[in-house]
Design a protein around this motif. Structure first.
Motif, PDB file in Angstrom:
ATOM      1  N   GLU A 150       9.975 -13.546  -2.160  1.00  8.79           N
ATOM      2  CA  GLU A 150      11.301 -12.947  -2.340  1.00  8.79           C
ATOM      3  C   GLU A 150      12.322 -13.583  -1.405  1.00  8.79           C
ATOM      4  OE1 GLU A 150      14.242 -10.539  -3.917  1.00  8.79           O
ATOM      5  OE2 GLU A 150      12.213 -11.019  -4.628  1.00  8.79           O
ATOM      6  N   ALA A 151      11.907 -13.864  -0.155  1.00 11.25           N
ATOM      7  CA  ALA A 151      12.818 -14.497   0.795  1.00 11.25           C
ATOM      8  C   ALA A 151      13.165 -15.921   0.366  1.00 11.25           C
ATOM      9  CB  ALA A 151      12.181 -14.506   2.181  1.00 11.25           C
ATOM     10  N   ARG A 152      12.176 -16.632  -0.209  1.00  5.74           N
ATOM     11  CA  ARG A 152      12.447 -17.995  -0.656  1.00  5.74           C
ATOM     12  C   ARG A 152      13.444 -17.998  -1.808  1.00  5.74           C
ATOM     13  NH1 ARG A 152       7.602 -19.638  -1.079  1.00  5.74           N
ATOM     14  NH2 ARG A 152       7.469 -21.003   0.750  1.00  5.74           N
ATOM     15  N   GLN A 173      23.253 -17.611   8.892  1.00  7.62           N
ATOM     16  CA  GLN A 173      24.027 -16.551   8.240  1.00  7.62           C
ATOM     17  C   GLN A 173      23.414 -16.117   6.913  1.00  7.62           C
ATOM     18  OE1 GLN A 173      26.562 -15.278   9.974  1.00  7.62           O
ATOM     19  NE2 GLN A 173      26.223 -16.845  11.552  1.00  7.62           N
ATOM     20  N   PHE A 174      22.358 -16.786   6.473  1.00 11.84           N
ATOM     21  CA  PHE A 174      21.716 -16.428   5.212  1.00 11.84           C
ATOM     22  C   PHE A 174      20.961 -15.107   5.385  1.00 11.84           C
ATOM     23  CE2 PHE A 174      21.256 -21.094   3.602  1.00 11.84           C
ATOM     24  CZ  PHE A 174      22.631 -21.194   3.577  1.00 11.84           C
ATOM     25  N   GLU A 175      20.949 -14.368   4.299  1.00 13.01           N
ATOM     26  CA  GLU A 175      20.165 -13.129   4.283  1.00 13.01           C
ATOM     27  C   GLU A 175      18.675 -13.481   4.218  1.00 13.01           C
ATOM     28  OE1 GLU A 175      19.658  -9.062   1.576  1.00 13.01           O
ATOM     29  OE2 GLU A 175      21.140 -10.594   1.044  1.00 13.01           O
ATOM     30  N   GLY A 176      17.879 -12.880   5.122  1.00  5.77           N
ATOM     31  CA  GLY A 176      16.445 -13.173   5.178  1.00  5.77           C
ATOM     32  C   GLY A 176      16.133 -14.473   5.904  1.00  5.77           C
ATOM     33  N   TYR A 177      17.054 -14.965   6.735  1.00  3.05           N
ATOM     34  CA  TYR A 177      16.869 -16.236   7.440  1.00  3.05           C
ATOM     35  C   TYR A 177      15.623 -16.184   8.338  1.00  3.05           C
ATOM     36  CZ  TYR A 177      17.365 -18.728  11.910  1.00  3.05           C
ATOM     37  OH  TYR A 177      17.106 -19.414  13.074  1.00  3.05           O
ATOM     38  N   ARG A 178      15.573 -15.202   9.219  1.00  3.20           N
ATOM     39  CA  ARG A 178      14.474 -15.165  10.183  1.00  3.20           C
ATOM     40  C   ARG A 178      13.138 -14.913   9.479  1.00  3.20           C
ATOM     41  NH1 ARG A 178      13.890 -14.713  15.709  1.00  3.20           N
ATOM     42  NH2 ARG A 178      11.982 -13.670  16.404  1.00  3.20           N
ATOM     43  N   GLN A 179      13.138 -14.045   8.498  1.00  5.34           N
ATOM     44  CA  GLN A 179      11.899 -13.759   7.781  1.00  5.34           C
ATOM     45  C   GLN A 179      11.360 -15.014   7.109  1.00  5.34           C
ATOM     46  OE1 GLN A 179      12.421 -10.841   4.710  1.00  5.34           O
ATOM     47  NE2 GLN A 179      10.246 -10.853   4.100  1.00  5.34           N
ATOM     48  N   PHE A 180      12.253 -15.818   6.517  1.00  4.03           N
ATOM     49  CA  PHE A 180      11.807 -17.033   5.829  1.00  4.03           C
ATOM     50  C   PHE A 180      11.244 -18.050   6.829  1.00  4.03           C
ATOM     51  CE2 PHE A 180      12.761 -21.368   4.386  1.00  4.03           C
ATOM     52  CZ  PHE A 180      12.045 -21.393   3.198  1.00  4.03           C
ATOM     53  N   VAL A 181      11.893 -18.262   7.954  1.00  2.95           N
ATOM     54  CA  VAL A 181      11.432 -19.261   8.927  1.00  2.95           C
ATOM     55  C   VAL A 181      10.098 -18.836   9.529  1.00  2.95           C
ATOM     56  CG1 VAL A 181      11.964 -20.411  11.104  1.00  2.95           C
ATOM     57  CG2 VAL A 181      13.788 -20.023   9.436  1.00  2.95           C
ATOM     58  N   VAL A 182       9.961 -17.553   9.870  1.00  2.00           N
ATOM     59  CA  VAL A 182       8.709 -17.072  10.467  1.00  2.00           C
ATOM     60  C   VAL A 182       7.554 -17.229   9.483  1.00  2.00           C
ATOM     61  CG1 VAL A 182       7.510 -15.033  11.334  1.00  2.00           C
ATOM     62  CG2 VAL A 182       9.864 -15.524  12.066  1.00  2.00           C
ATOM     63  N   ALA A 183       7.804 -16.948   8.195  1.00  2.00           N
ATOM     64  CA  ALA A 183       6.744 -17.066   7.202  1.00  2.00           C
ATOM     65  C   ALA A 183       6.440 -18.524   6.865  1.00  2.00           C
ATOM     66  CB  ALA A 183       7.135 -16.314   5.938  1.00  2.00           C
ATOM     67  N   ALA A 184       7.474 -19.410   6.901  1.00  4.19           N
ATOM     68  CA  ALA A 184       7.266 -20.809   6.529  1.00  4.19           C
ATOM     69  C   ALA A 184       6.572 -21.603   7.634  1.00  4.19           C
ATOM     70  CB  ALA A 184       8.603 -21.462   6.186  1.00  4.19           C
ATOM     71  N   ARG A 243       5.231 -11.319  11.881  1.00  2.00           N
ATOM     72  CA  ARG A 243       4.692 -12.406  11.087  1.00  2.00           C
ATOM     73  C   ARG A 243       4.006 -11.876   9.818  1.00  2.00           C
ATOM     74  NH1 ARG A 243       4.048 -17.323  12.918  1.00  2.00           N
ATOM     75  NH2 ARG A 243       4.001 -16.596  15.095  1.00  2.00           N
ATOM     76  N   ILE A 244       3.297 -10.751   9.937  1.00  2.00           N
ATOM     77  CA  ILE A 244       2.611 -10.186   8.768  1.00  2.00           C
ATOM     78  C   ILE A 244       3.631  -9.749   7.727  1.00  2.00           C
ATOM     79  CG2 ILE A 244       1.148  -8.282   7.969  1.00  2.00           C
ATOM     80  CD1 ILE A 244      -0.308  -8.434  10.659  1.00  2.00           C
ATOM     81  N   ARG A 245       4.702  -9.056   8.155  1.00  2.00           N
ATOM     82  CA  ARG A 245       5.720  -8.591   7.205  1.00  2.00           C
ATOM     83  C   ARG A 245       6.434  -9.778   6.555  1.00  2.00           C
ATOM     84  NH1 ARG A 245       6.763  -4.911  11.450  1.00  2.00           N
ATOM     85  NH2 ARG A 245       8.529  -6.223  12.080  1.00  2.00           N
ATOM     86  N   ALA A 246       6.689 -10.824   7.333  1.00  2.00           N
ATOM     87  CA  ALA A 246       7.377 -11.987   6.787  1.00  2.00           C
ATOM     88  C   ALA A 246       6.514 -12.709   5.757  1.00  2.00           C
ATOM     89  CB  ALA A 246       7.747 -12.943   7.917  1.00  2.00           C
ATOM     90  N   SER A 247       5.219 -12.820   6.004  1.00  2.00           N
ATOM     91  CA  SER A 247       4.329 -13.497   5.052  1.00  2.00           C
ATOM     92  C   SER A 247       4.191 -12.703   3.756  1.00  2.00           C
ATOM     93  CB  SER A 247       2.961 -13.726   5.692  1.00  2.00           C
ATOM     94  OG  SER A 247       2.371 -12.492   6.078  1.00  2.00           O
ATOM     95  N   GLN A 248       4.271 -11.370   3.839  1.00  2.00           N
ATOM     96  CA  GLN A 248       4.143 -10.556   2.634  1.00  2.00           C
ATOM     97  C   GLN A 248       5.351 -10.719   1.712  1.00  2.00           C
ATOM     98  OE1 GLN A 248       3.511  -6.592   4.116  1.00  2.00           O
ATOM     99  NE2 GLN A 248       1.314  -6.928   4.560  1.00  2.00           N
TER     100      GLN A 248
END
Length: 483
Positions: free
Chosen positions: A163-165, A126-137, A154-159
């Protein structure tokens, strides 16, 4: 409940119950509250199923170097940890747990072979940016929650990882604060439940008290007693009401509430099993204390008891189960009853007459399975003769003026057993040599009758009837002396 060697061996039937070479084991729905021993007993494990248990923490799996798939769905896990040693891990399922520290996902970076991760149903989703953070981590992931990760995602998440962290860290702090409140509330609720259980213990008068030192006025006591008499409480209704309140009271979905529900269900199950427990039966009375034999039919079998007058026998036809092995049947024939034990159940019947146990036979039918007992009657049966009581004959003792000891003993003579003389088969040794029938009198049995005396010898003797045979004896002696 814990992970035991017996549990693992029972789940390793496909591997001939060998656990050292076990590669796959399923321990789901076992109410396990801790992972233990698996990393020492089953080092060859490749697939491990632990879903639907009560595991609060991932531990003791770091030595499973060959583990490829770990299923921990439907547990109470809050942090992802202690998986760095699982070098071959490819799939991790944490569906419907309580993972709120999303930053703990970064501990999976060392699992370079991890391809699939499932976190559906966790608070962190339920966290905001959950999927982006996991994909980048976790750059080694190929699929998250069943959805494939594309290259552009994956590229967008790493960029935007930094901010997601930052956003994830803020939401984690808020979640941990709420989680601390939930723990405190669960602790207070548990303390209240314990206090309620103590209050439900009855006093000496059957009522419930919370303070034994609290004095209640007599008027209030009488009022309470009157209310209890008018509206008596039914324990079953109270239990049903508490059960309804437990399941219909709203509560937050937390590890504590899930554990509470499990323990409640476990208590209900144990109470139900305790109610179904069969109490040990009292030993069956076969013969009463006064010697009376009882008729018993524990196996509830049909039977037929007949008397064969021609062969002078008693026949018992017992309808034993057709396919029952004869070794499970035990027959015991006594003088007045027959007893048959069928798989530990007793069948006993009182016979109408005495039989010969040594001459009795037992036969089993090969077609119907019936048991046939043939018991010949006993000859010379012992019968109890009931004499009509007669009034005692009173004989006064000349010296004491009362009853003598012999008369008193005869008046209290019990009933005696008599044998029918017609049924006697033994040879009477007393009647082997025939002898003359003795006449009355003690002396006439051994002496012959005296010869007739002449009239001149009777002169001078009186014919006294009271003297009787004594005078005759004197006459014989006088005659012998004169001759």
């Amino acid at each position: 409940p814990a992970v035991t060697e017996d549990l693992i061996r029972r789940r390793a039937e496909h591997n001939e119950c060998e656990i050292f070479s076990l590669e796959e084991v399923s321990l789901h729905q076992q109410a396990i509250e801790r992972i233990e021993h698996l990393d020492r007993w089953c080092k060859e494990l490749r697939i491990l199923y632990l879903q639907n248990n009560l595991i609060p923490r991932i531990e003791n799996v770091g030595r499973l170097k060959k583990l490829e798939y770990l299923n921990l769905a439907l547990n109470n896990i809050e942090v992802i940890e202690n998986l760095e040693g699982c070098e071959s891990l490819q799939k991790l399922d944490l569906t419907v747990n309580f993972v709120g520290r999303l930053s703990s996902v970064e501990s999976l970076r060392h699992n370079i072979h991890l391809r699939e991760l499932f976190l559906v149903g966790n608070p962190c989703t339920q966290f905001e940016g959950y999927r982006q953070f996991v994909v980048a981590a976790l750059p080694q992931l190929k699929s998250l929650d069943g959805t494939e990760i594309s290259r552009s995602e994956r590229i967008r998440a790493s960029q935007g990882l930094e901010e997601a962290r930052r956003r994830v860290a803020e939401q984690e702090q808020e979640y941990l604060r709420r989680r601390a409140e939930e723990k405190e509330e669960a602790r207070r609720k548990e303390a209240g439940v314990e206090e309620e259980k103590k209050e439900r213990k009855p006093g000496f008068d059957g009522r419930w008290y919370t303070d034994i030192n609290n004095t209640v006025p007599e008027s209030e006591k009488n009022k309470e007693n009157q209310e209890l008499n008018e509206n008596p409480k039914n324990p079953e209704e109270d239990e049903e009401q508490r059960e309804h309140e437990f399941w219909h009271t709203p509560c937050s979905f937390t590890p504590e509430s899930r554990l509470e529900a499990h323990r409640h269900l476990e208590e209900k199950r144990r109470a139900k099993e305790k109610g179904k427990e069969k109490k040990p039966k009292a030993p069956r009375t076969l013969i009463t204390a006064d010697g009376r034999v009882l008729n018993i039919n524990e196996p509830k079998l049909d039977f037929c008891l007949t008397e064969d007058e021609e062969n002078n026998t008693i026949i018992l036809d017992l309808e034993v189960y057709r396919h029952m092995d004869t070794s499970l049947i035990d027959v015991d024939v006594q003088l007045s009853y027959a007893r048959v034990s069928i798989k530990g159940k007793i069948f006993q019947v009182v016979l109408p007459a005495e039989v010969k146990p040594d001459s009795s036979t037992a036969q089993r039918s090969q077609t119907t399975g019936h048991l046939l007992l043939t018991m010949p009657r006993a000859e010379g049966e012992i019968k109890v003769t009931k004499t009509v009581p007669r009034p005692p004959r009173v004989r006064q003792n000349r010296r004491s003026g009362g009853l003598s000891e012999d008369d008193q003993r005869k008046n209290n003579v019990p009933e005696r057993l008599e044998v029918d003389p017609s049924k006697r088969t033994a040879v009477d040794l007393a009647n082997i040599v025939p002898r003359q029938i003795a006449k009355e009198g003690p002396m006439e049995a051994s002496r012959p009758d005296p010869p007739a005396a002449e009239d001149h010898f009777s002169e001078g003797y009186l014919q006294d009837p009271s003297i009787g045979r004594v005078s005759a004896l004197v006459y014989v002696q006088a005659d012998a002396s004169n001759s």
